[in-house]
Design an enzyme around this catalytic site. Structure first.
Site, mmCIF file in Angstrom:
data_model
loop_
_atom_site.group_PDB
_atom_site.id
_atom_site.type_symbol
_atom_site.label_atom_id
_atom_site.label_comp_id
_atom_site.label_asym_id
_atom_site.label_seq_id
_atom_site.Cartn_x
_atom_site.Cartn_y
_atom_site.Cartn_z
ATOM 1 N N GLU A 164 0.931 -1.191 -0.152
ATOM 2 C CA GLU A 164 -0.225 -0.070 -0.167
ATOM 3 C C GLU A 164 1.029 1.305 0.154
ATOM 4 O O GLU A 164 0.452 2.290 -0.606
ATOM 5 C CB GLU A 164 -0.865 -0.097 1.170
ATOM 6 C CG GLU A 164 -1.993 -1.102 1.080
ATOM 7 C CD GLU A 164 -1.387 -2.392 1.998
ATOM 8 O OE1 GLU A 164 -2.147 -3.048 2.731
ATOM 9 O OE2 GLU A 164 -0.073 -2.730 1.928
ATOM 10 N N CYS A 220 -2.458 -3.899 7.295
ATOM 11 C CA CYS A 220 -2.367 -4.312 8.553
ATOM 12 C C CYS A 220 -2.845 -3.023 9.568
ATOM 13 O O CYS A 220 -2.740 -1.767 8.923
ATOM 14 C CB CYS A 220 -0.758 -4.446 8.715
ATOM 15 S SG CYS A 220 0.191 -3.121 8.113
#
Length: 386
Positions: free
Chosen positions: A46, A69
């Site tokens: 990301e 996460c």
């Protein structure tokens, strides 16, 4: 999401113990940023995608192959990065099985007002990280057994000679599987007979074979991964696996080639402190895991490998260890290289399973992939009754 999965595959040989993850950012029907997790300890997919998109990320949709996460590890939470960038929607292939995440990343995104959809191409995302998922949920790695055999199911002559049953192309193909594995596992009998190194060799040669190879069910994806590494002139990006030997009675010669280099682990049931010290002096680690039968406790060994961060383990052993692993229900997948030759009924078989009293004791398999590699056939089957 398909593009994100292809990006994730580029981490096939380098992200362990982390999962392979890809991310694609889309705005107004166009890709504005993309990235993949390249190495453990480095930024996640990301982050790379958001860096490429810049201010265009605000209001965009992020396609991610694994739940972002939500905790601080070696890098900050990706969920926080997506929120800060102002993305409007996140499409997640599959929820992260890691107890440190396990839905918390999705919950954090939704709490910030971001729309989240989960389950797009979930099966493909799970397959890409099958070892990671099992390590998190089962507590053991995905165990894949590689076997080179003749058409009549023989792996060596009765005198132990087995070099070479399969072609050079098949032997090079095995290097793909070693490269994607966290550990390569064998038994002391194989070490004494063949003196293997168990490392990844000649990465450049793999790409020269082109589409004839590829260790995934998708065809040539892994070849393209290696081509990228070669173009960057970073063969070291292909991480060498941990080399593991089961040696219950500590018969390992101190001159064995497998002891050369780093990352060698020997499991034993013998507490010969003098021999253990001699092996450790070569740089090897020795772990005593004795079972009730005086042999290494196979279940404890796999649990220990999982605790060491191993997601996928490649078993390269003879019929004795293969049989023991299969009888214990510890093999998840068989990777069979079948050569067009016959070695006869006195040659050694694939696995010592013992005499079966009934068909209910058989090992049931499920076809996964069949293709030609060089002059041989490569067959992949999953073990169903584990």
């Amino acid at each position: 999401m398909a593009q994100a999965l292809r990006l994730a595959e580029q981490g096939l040989y380098s992200t362990s113990p982390n999962p392979r993850v890809g991310c694609v950012l889309v705005a107004d029907g166009k890709i504005i940023g993309s990235g993949w997790h390249q190495r453990a300890g480095e930024p996640h997919a990301e982050v790379y995608a958001l860096r490429e998109a810049g201010d265009k990320a605000r209001g965009a949709t992020a396609y991610v192959t694994l739940e972002p996460c939500s905790h601080h590890g070696k890098t900050p939470p990706c969920a926080d990065a997506l929120i800060a960038a102002g993305v409007a929607r996140v499409v997640v292939a599959v929820q992260d099985p890691n107890p440190k995440v396990a839905g918390a990343g999705i919950a954090k995104l939704r709490a910030a007002g971001i729309a989240v959809d989960v389950g797009l191409m979930e099966a493909a995302a799970r397959e890409l990280n099958i070892g990671f998922f099992l390590r998190m949920t089962r507590g053991t790695p995905w165990l894949r057994s590689k076997i080179a055999m003749s058409l009549d199911g023989r792996t060596a002559l009765s005198n132990g000679v087995s070099k070479w049953i399969t072609s050079e192309a098949a032997r090079l193909d095995v290097q793909h599987w070693r490269a994607r594995s966290c550990a390569v596992l064998t038994g002391i009998a194989t070490v004494l007979a063949d003196d293997p190194q168990l490392n990844v060799r000649d990465v450049a040669a793999l790409t020269r074979l082109g589409g004839a190879l590829g260790c995934g069910k998708g065809g040539q994806a892994e070849d393209s991964v290696l081509e990228v590494l070669i173009e960057r002139k970073t063969d070291a990006t292909v991480r060498q696996p941990l080399r593991v030997v089961l040696d219950s009675r500590l018969r390992m010669p101190l001159t064995a080639r497998v002891l050369q280099g780093d990352d060698v682990l020997i499991y034993t049931a013998e507490r010969d402190m003098e021999k253990i010290a001699a092996l450790e002096k070569t740089g090897a680690a020795v772990s005593v895991l004795a079972g009730e039968n005086g042999q290494v406790d196979l279940n404890a060994m796999l649990r220990d490998l999982a605790q060491r961060g191993c997601n996928e383990v490649l078993l390269e052993a003879g019929s004795t260890l293969n049989g023991a692993m299969l009888r214990a229900g510890l093999v998840d997948e068989l990777l069979l290289y079948v050569a067009p030759q016959l070695l006869g009924d006195t040659a050694r078989g694939v696995a010592q399973l013992g005499e079966l009293a009934g068909l209910h004791q058989r090992v049931n398999l499920k076809w996964q992939d069949v293709r030609q590699v060089g002059n041989d056939m490569r067959i992949m089957v999953k073990v169903e009754n584990v």
